[in-house]
Design a protein around this motif. Structure first.
Motif, mmCIF file in Angstrom:
data_model
loop_
_atom_site.group_PDB
_atom_site.id
_atom_site.type_symbol
_atom_site.label_atom_id
_atom_site.label_comp_id
_atom_site.label_asym_id
_atom_site.label_seq_id
_atom_site.Cartn_x
_atom_site.Cartn_y
_atom_site.Cartn_z
ATOM 1 N N MET A 4 12.344 3.137 4.515
ATOM 2 C CA MET A 4 14.050 3.051 4.692
ATOM 3 C C MET A 4 14.580 3.831 5.408
ATOM 4 O O MET A 4 15.752 3.591 6.912
ATOM 5 C CB MET A 4 14.183 2.953 3.490
ATOM 6 N N ALA A 5 14.013 5.360 5.507
ATOM 7 C CA ALA A 5 14.422 6.202 6.303
ATOM 8 C C ALA A 5 13.986 6.002 7.523
ATOM 9 O O ALA A 5 14.930 6.613 8.717
ATOM 10 C CB ALA A 5 13.760 7.274 5.861
ATOM 11 N N ARG A 6 12.831 5.574 8.583
ATOM 12 C CA ARG A 6 12.848 4.539 9.872
ATOM 13 C C ARG A 6 13.417 4.329 10.003
ATOM 14 O O ARG A 6 14.559 4.504 10.948
ATOM 15 C CB ARG A 6 11.213 4.382 10.173
ATOM 16 N N ILE A 7 14.337 3.119 9.266
ATOM 17 C CA ILE A 7 15.476 2.290 10.009
ATOM 18 C C ILE A 7 16.596 3.052 10.179
ATOM 19 O O ILE A 7 17.010 2.495 10.568
ATOM 20 C CB ILE A 7 14.867 0.617 8.805
ATOM 21 N N LYS B 7 20.355 -10.802 -10.408
ATOM 22 C CA LYS B 7 21.005 -9.766 -9.979
ATOM 23 C C LYS B 7 21.104 -9.035 -11.632
ATOM 24 O O LYS B 7 22.616 -9.918 -12.394
ATOM 25 C CB LYS B 7 22.509 -8.417 -9.226
ATOM 26 N N PRO B 8 20.972 -7.769 -11.985
ATOM 27 C CA PRO B 8 21.007 -7.479 -13.379
ATOM 28 C C PRO B 8 22.334 -7.460 -13.905
ATOM 29 O O PRO B 8 23.293 -6.402 -13.440
ATOM 30 C CB PRO B 8 20.107 -6.786 -13.261
ATOM 31 N N ALA B 9 22.916 -7.825 -15.207
ATOM 32 C CA ALA B 9 24.013 -7.210 -15.839
ATOM 33 C C ALA B 9 24.047 -5.764 -16.056
ATOM 34 O O ALA B 9 24.788 -5.534 -15.947
ATOM 35 C CB ALA B 9 23.892 -7.669 -16.949
ATOM 36 N N LYS B 10 23.016 -5.160 -15.866
ATOM 37 C CA LYS B 10 22.884 -4.043 -16.311
ATOM 38 C C LYS B 10 21.568 -3.736 -15.640
ATOM 39 O O LYS B 10 20.619 -2.846 -15.935
ATOM 40 C CB LYS B 10 22.522 -3.533 -18.088
ATOM 41 N N PRO B 11 22.665 -2.841 -14.277
ATOM 42 C CA PRO B 11 21.333 -2.365 -12.703
ATOM 43 C C PRO B 11 20.854 -1.649 -13.194
ATOM 44 O O PRO B 11 21.034 0.007 -13.934
ATOM 45 C CB PRO B 11 22.883 -2.989 -11.881
ATOM 46 N N HIS B 12 19.995 -1.265 -12.828
ATOM 47 C CA HIS B 12 19.411 -0.160 -12.085
ATOM 48 C C HIS B 12 19.778 1.303 -11.571
ATOM 49 O O HIS B 12 21.279 0.330 -10.543
ATOM 50 C CB HIS B 12 17.876 0.512 -11.232
ATOM 51 N N THR B 13 20.131 2.492 -11.656
ATOM 52 C CA THR B 13 20.545 3.232 -10.537
ATOM 53 C C THR B 13 20.681 2.894 -8.818
ATOM 54 O O THR B 13 22.086 2.750 -8.778
ATOM 55 C CB THR B 13 20.357 5.018 -10.865
ATOM 56 N N PHE B 14 19.734 2.854 -8.643
ATOM 57 C CA PHE B 14 19.422 1.857 -7.456
ATOM 58 C C PHE B 14 19.486 0.174 -7.538
ATOM 59 O O PHE B 14 17.909 0.524 -8.001
ATOM 60 C CB PHE B 14 18.720 2.641 -5.980
ATOM 61 N N GLU B 15 19.875 -0.941 -7.317
ATOM 62 C CA GLU B 15 19.589 -1.643 -7.699
ATOM 63 C C GLU B 15 18.993 -2.652 -5.789
ATOM 64 O O GLU B 15 19.687 -3.230 -6.263
ATOM 65 C CB GLU B 15 20.419 -3.160 -7.669
ATOM 66 N N PHE B 16 18.995 -1.867 -5.242
ATOM 67 C CA PHE B 16 17.895 -2.437 -3.944
ATOM 68 C C PHE B 16 16.654 -1.949 -3.565
ATOM 69 O O PHE B 16 16.266 -1.430 -4.579
ATOM 70 C CB PHE B 16 18.757 -2.184 -2.878
ATOM 71 N N CYS B 17 15.868 -2.523 -3.222
ATOM 72 C CA CYS B 17 15.066 -3.108 -2.633
ATOM 73 C C CYS B 17 14.598 -2.562 -0.847
ATOM 74 O O CYS B 17 15.324 -2.607 0.041
ATOM 75 C CB CYS B 17 14.088 -4.210 -3.314
ATOM 76 N N GLU B 18 13.749 -1.696 -0.590
ATOM 77 C CA GLU B 18 13.373 -1.586 0.779
ATOM 78 C C GLU B 18 13.742 -2.685 1.421
ATOM 79 O O GLU B 18 14.648 -1.896 2.668
ATOM 80 C CB GLU B 18 11.942 -1.602 0.975
ATOM 81 N N ASN B 19 13.349 -4.602 1.758
ATOM 82 C CA ASN B 19 14.208 -4.804 2.628
ATOM 83 C C ASN B 19 15.617 -4.699 2.112
ATOM 84 O O ASN B 19 16.496 -5.708 3.694
ATOM 85 C CB ASN B 19 14.084 -6.469 2.522
ATOM 86 N N ASN C 193 13.384 -12.735 8.070
ATOM 87 C CA ASN C 193 14.090 -14.689 8.327
ATOM 88 C C ASN C 193 13.335 -14.394 9.406
ATOM 89 O O ASN C 193 11.939 -14.045 10.242
ATOM 90 C CB ASN C 193 14.585 -14.979 8.132
ATOM 91 N N THR C 194 13.998 -14.661 11.065
ATOM 92 C CA THR C 194 14.070 -14.115 12.371
ATOM 93 C C THR C 194 13.992 -12.870 12.576
ATOM 94 O O THR C 194 14.278 -12.675 13.503
ATOM 95 C CB THR C 194 14.710 -15.199 13.154
ATOM 96 N N THR C 195 15.074 -11.890 11.900
ATOM 97 C CA THR C 195 15.400 -10.636 11.862
ATOM 98 C C THR C 195 14.370 -10.072 12.093
ATOM 99 O O THR C 195 13.725 -9.122 10.808
ATOM 100 C CB THR C 195 16.785 -10.450 11.114
ATOM 101 N N ILE C 196 13.628 -9.430 13.474
ATOM 102 C CA ILE C 196 12.541 -7.945 13.226
ATOM 103 C C ILE C 196 13.310 -6.322 13.487
ATOM 104 O O ILE C 196 14.332 -6.151 14.093
ATOM 105 C CB ILE C 196 11.993 -8.037 14.629
ATOM 106 N N TYR C 197 12.999 -5.987 12.402
ATOM 107 C CA TYR C 197 14.319 -4.574 11.817
ATOM 108 C C TYR C 197 12.841 -3.498 13.151
ATOM 109 O O TYR C 197 13.331 -2.417 12.439
ATOM 110 C CB TYR C 197 13.697 -4.071 10.846
ATOM 111 N N GLY C 198 11.515 -3.948 13.161
ATOM 112 C CA GLY C 198 10.223 -3.272 13.887
ATOM 113 C C GLY C 198 9.133 -3.792 13.744
ATOM 114 O O GLY C 198 8.990 -5.172 12.874
#
Length: 762
Positions: free
Chosen positions: A28-31, A63-75, A661-666
């Motif tokens: 994530m830091a690289r992107i 998406k949970p009703a009680k989310p984590h502090t950061f409710e996102f993943c690498e992608n 999908n067709t989006t290339i991040y790196g």
């Protein structure tokens, strides 16, 4: 667990770490460094996938009703950073580069130019995009659409457009006069929509998020969780920690289903502790799932006979009697199939399958999860029927902690179908639409993706409108399709960033830039929220709050309405301007059209965890021809559409964890240990030797579909990898030229990209 020619400590490309962990943080830091996003990105990530916040544009996981502090993943983080890049693709860029020149650029380099800022018109004389006004674009598009038969137009939508946009887009198409509404589901999970509906009466999965809290076992088939839907790893890890067992069937070693280190856990990050996800992991042959599932069923039936001697049951006989048809026929057919054939077709041993079956037998509640490894096969629908057979045996559909759960891709690909994006008129309440808007909707079946491509090739399609996505890059037969594409009269692309589809134009072509979901959508009544549906049939509201990338952008809703107004005659019941001014009015229309699923829609937009729109199969109401769930006698054991032959390989196309999908991040497929390139051909080391090849050799792949069409992709470096014998892997969408347009699931016409016949050309 090892396979022929490979061990767990070999020197083939691999990733030593788990999914998640510091590797995910570093990626994530690289992107972040490459995209140089606006400062707002941190606040957006904080709000991502949370009630009242911004819903990720990446995968469709719940998406949970009680989310984590950061409710996102690498992608998900990469998708947000990608959208909030500081880079801008302005009219000056198009002044400097012709479209012909840009066709030679790589996908990654095109999207790295940043956010599109102005509506553009393709000028054929100069071979460049030139800026134009919105009114000019809408007027020209409307004039072109009015000049042709509506059935000669195709309205495509990618899976990220909101429910509000999708509803209006489908209404526009039908008011105009056609049902030609292909979408990205046609290319991935249409097999689910067709296959599940036939046997359980539901076109979508039956699970809700709470089921993962009480299941005893989860079986995965053909789904790369770590690469495609990493947020799913959180409930999987929690399930394992409370004792649930996970069994994985996948030709590819998928790191996320092997081990996971939770970036949300300071203890795991600091100590290096990780969770082993899969109890058992079987690398079956590509297309061998029907055989493997049939083997599981044989073991379950045998276990039932043993238990009956004790006066007990493995099966749920009451459920089978009350809720199903076809059990005896299915049982007889399975019992007649020999183990030698099952082992040959699956690539697994009888002992392997017994280990997995024993877990299923002992589990009180089991969930089946699958991805495109099942749906993108010529006989994918039959694979799903086999999987449903197994799940019906123990009544594992229609009760808590159990069910079928396809893992969908794009963030609203399921929701678009829910609100009317469908080429099949029988799936849409056309009579209700007729009453709402005072018109007679078209009743003729429209074009799905394959049919649209066929009619573009034949010259019968004159206009194509793309609501997001990268259609030309995503479809099979790319070379033939690109050549035919330029013969259309009108092409319109609605997008946030430049991609290859924008460079393949009709005689008249427009590139229309839209707001991203994370950006503030300010209309006459104020800031607007939009909604989408996740894989588990829950509806979520999303509110962007970032400054738009350009003052010249319009929302997708406004763009659809602008084209419609310029195309259609006035209708007092069709008030495009009012709908653009206040999206609550669009949601009121959706509620009126679909009252059972969207009652009190506006009141429930920001329900924590989303509001569940319901699923009859979960209530054991079977919307099938018989009114019951269907057991299906297996008609074959092989899901691929060809026989094995000397020199013929089973190609699996795959995505890296540096793309969506067709989006290339790196160019970092970290979880597979492949860095700096996408031009690779992955092979078992024993296959490399047997074929007379060597590691690092550059080869080409050619189609071996037997139709005498020369399809090939060159420049691929032979790379040893953990794969079953006879199977090779390479990246999507680069391998799409090898897939014949006619090579698709027989029932759904989903392109069969996970089992393509190819040969290696030196």
């Amino acid at each position: 667990m090892s396979i022929d020619g490979l061990s767990d400590d070999n020197d083939t490309p691999h990733y030593d770490g788990p999914a998640g962990g510091w590797g995910s943080v570093g990626s994530m830091a690289r992107i972040m460094g490459e995209e140089r996003p606006t400062p707002a990105v941190l606040d957006t990530l904080r709000r991502q996938n949370k009630p009242g916040g911004f819903m990720c544009v990446s995968c469709a996981w719940a998406k949970p009703a009680k989310p984590h502090t950061f409710e996102f993943c690498e992608n998900g983080a990469k998708a947000t950073i990608w959208e909030l890049t500081s880079r801008r693709c302005t009219p000056d860029f198009f002044t400097e580069h012709t479209v012909t020149e840009l066709k030679g650029w790589k996908d990654y380099d095109l999207e790295q130019q940043g956010r599109l800022t102005h509506p553009m018109r393709y000028d054929r004389a100069s071979d460049r995009y030139v800026p134009c006004g919105w009114d000019e674009a809408f007027a020209a598009i409307g004039a072109e659409l009015r000049a042709i038969d509506p059935e000669q137009a195709v309205f495509y939508s990618s899976g990220r457009a909101s429910l509000e946009t999708s509803y209006l887009y489908a209404l526009f198409a039908r008011l105009y006069g056609h049902n030609n509404l292909p979408d990205s589901s046609n290319m991935c999970h249409e097999t689910t929509s067709v296959g599940l509906k036939k046997v359980i009466g539901s076109p979508v999965g039956t699970c809700v998020l709470d089921d993962f809290d009480s299941c005893n076992a989860i079986f995965f088939f053909g789904q790369n969780t770590g690469s495609n839907s990493p947020r799913l790893l959180h409930p999987l890890q929690e399930a394992v920690k409370r004792g649930a067992k996970i069994v994985t069937f996948n030709p590819v070693r998928e790191k996320g289903l092997e081990s996971f280190r939770n970036p949300q856990s300071p203890l795991e990050m600091l100590t290096g502790k990780e969770t082993q996800i899969s109890t058992l992991y079987f690398q079956l042959k590509a297309g061998g799932d029907i055989a493997a599932i049939t083997g599981l069923i044989k073991h379950v039936l045998a276990a039932e006979e043993e238990r009956q001697r004790e006066g007990k049951h493995v099966l749920d006989p009451d459920f089978i009697a009350q809720h199903t048809v076809g059990f005896e026929e299915m049982k007889a057919r399975v019992n007649a199939i020999g183990w030698e054939q099952i082992e040959e077709e699956s690539g697994l041993t009888r002992a392997d399958l017994k280990q997995a079956a024993d877990i299923y037998v002992e589990a009180d509640r089991s969930i089946a999860m699958y991805g495109m490894g099942l749906t993108q096969q010529v006989h994918g629908s039959e694979t799903l029927a086999a999987l449903v057979n197994l799940w019906l045996l123990k009544g594992n559909i229609g009760r808590d902690g159990a069910g079928i759960s396809p893992v969908r891709g794009h963030s609203n690909v399921q929701g678009q179908r829910t609100v009317g994006i469908s080429e099949k008129p029988e799936l849409v309440p056309l009579d209700r639409l007729a009453g709402q808007f005072g018109f007679e909707p078209p009743r003729k079946e429209g074009m799905n993706t394959v049919k649209a491509c066929e009619k573009i090739l034949s010259g019968e399609v004159k206009a194509f409108i793309g609501l997001g996505g990268n259609f030309v890059r995503a479809i099979p037969e790319r070379e033939r399709m690109e050549a035919a594409w330029t013969r259309m009269r009108l092409t319109v692309q609605i997008a946030t960033k430049l991609n290859r589809s924008h460079l393949i134009n009709g005689e008249v072509a427009y590139l229309l830039p839209c707001l991203g979901r994370s950006e503030e959508d300010m209309q006459e009544s104020g800031a607007q929220a939009v909604t989408m549906e996740d894989s588990l049939s829950c509806i979520h509201g999303s509110l962007g709050n970032n400054t738009p990338a350009s003052p010249h952008l319009k929302s997708e809703v406004a763009i659809v309405a602008g084209m419609a107004k310029a195309t259609l005659p006035p209708n007092p019941k069709v008030t495009w301007d009012a709908w653009v001014a206040d999206y609550r009015r669009i949601r009121a229309l959706i509620e009126e059209t679909y009252p059972d699923q969207f009652h009190r829609f506006n009141e429930r937009v920001f329900t924590p965890g989303g509001f569940y729109r319901g699923n009859p199969a979960r209530e054991r109401i079977w919307k099938t021809e018989s009114g019951k769930a269907h057991f299906t006698p297996p008609g074959r054991l092989r899901a691929i559409g060809f026989e094995d032959a000397p020199g013929r390989w089973r190609l699996m196309t795959m995505r890296s964890n540096d793309q969506f999908n067709t989006t290339i991040y790196g160019y970092s497929d970290r979880l597979r240990g492949i860095e700096g390139t996408r031009d690779v051909l992955l092979m078992n080391p024993l296959d490399i030797a047997a074929a007379g090849l060597r590691e690092g050799q550059v080869v080409a792949l050619a189609s071996d579909a037997g139709d005498d069409v020369d399809r090939r992709v060159g420049g691929l470096t032979v790379t040893p990898f953990h794969l079953p014998r006879g199977c090779v892997g390479a990246y999507y969408p680069e391998m799409n030229p090898l897939i014949p347009l006619w090579y698709h699931d027989e029932a759904s016409k989903t392109p069969a990209a996970k089992g393509v016949p190819v040969r290696i050309v030196v």
